[in-house]
Design a protein around this motif. Structure first.
Motif, PDB file in Angstrom:
ATOM      1  N   GLY A   1      51.923  32.599  39.210  1.00  0.00           N
ATOM      2  CA  GLY A   1      51.105  33.854  39.979  1.00  0.00           C
ATOM      3  C   GLY A   1      50.422  34.657  38.951  1.00  0.00           C
ATOM      4  N   GLY A   2      50.410  34.212  37.595  1.00  0.00           N
ATOM      5  CA  GLY A   2      49.549  34.960  36.787  1.00  0.00           C
ATOM      6  C   GLY A   2      47.950  34.829  37.417  1.00  0.00           C
ATOM      7  N   GLY A   3      47.170  35.540  36.465  1.00  0.00           N
ATOM      8  CA  GLY A   3      45.814  35.345  36.792  1.00  0.00           C
ATOM      9  C   GLY A   3      45.042  36.509  36.194  1.00  0.00           C
ATOM     10  N   LEU A   4      43.657  36.478  36.698  1.00  0.00           N
ATOM     11  CA  LEU A   4      42.827  37.612  36.002  1.00  0.00           C
ATOM     12  C   LEU A   4      42.672  38.878  37.214  1.00  0.00           C
ATOM     13  CD1 LEU A   4      40.480  38.779  34.478  1.00  0.00           C
ATOM     14  CD2 LEU A   4      39.076  37.348  35.529  1.00  0.00           C
ATOM     15  N   VAL A   5      42.988  39.913  37.047  1.00  0.00           N
ATOM     16  CA  VAL A   5      42.777  41.074  37.992  1.00  0.00           C
ATOM     17  C   VAL A   5      42.116  42.365  37.421  1.00  0.00           C
ATOM     18  CG1 VAL A   5      45.062  41.639  37.340  1.00  0.00           C
ATOM     19  CG2 VAL A   5      44.267  42.149  39.623  1.00  0.00           C
TER      20      VAL A   5
END
Length: 120
Positions: free
Chosen positions: A8-12
């Motif tokens: 569920g991680g990522g760039l936001v």
């Protein structure tokens, strides 16, 4: 084999939201309290949140109170971390960990981590 897998991680962008998942296998999380930790580059690993095995009570670091929510789904053997109003200082690798019995218990197993980057 006891195992935790984060996703569920990522760039936001700042102000955005992410939901991290921690899936358990090889054991029943009901008997373990699950903590989320994070580690930013050049900084020590810090505790973010924990949900108790006994009564599902929750605890949060001051830096995330009111923005992050931890929850669990025993049927799916999963724990979640909903992160809202994200800030650049939330950028880190996030890890979940199974702790023996209570949120103060020793860590029995760590996940591999998932990267969260908050940037415009």
């Amino acid at each position: 084999q006891l195992q935790l897998v984060e996703s569920g991680g990522g760039l936001v962008q700042p102000g955005g939201s992410l939901r991290l998942s921690c899936a358990a296998s090889g054991f029943t999380p009901v008997y373990y309290s699950i903590s989320w930790f994070r580690q930013a580059p050049g900084k020590e690993r810090e505790g973010v949140s924990c949900i108790s095995a006994r009564d599902s009570s929750t605890d949060y670091a001051d830096s995330v109170k009111g923005r992050f929510t931890i929850s669990k789904d025993n049927a799916k053997n999963a724990v979640y971390l909903q992160m809202n109003s994200l800030k650049p200082e939330d950028t880190a690798v996030y890890y979940c960990a199974a702790r023996r019995f209570t949120c103060s218990g020793s860590v029995a197993v760590w996940g591999q981590g998932t990267q969260v980057t908050v940037s415009s």
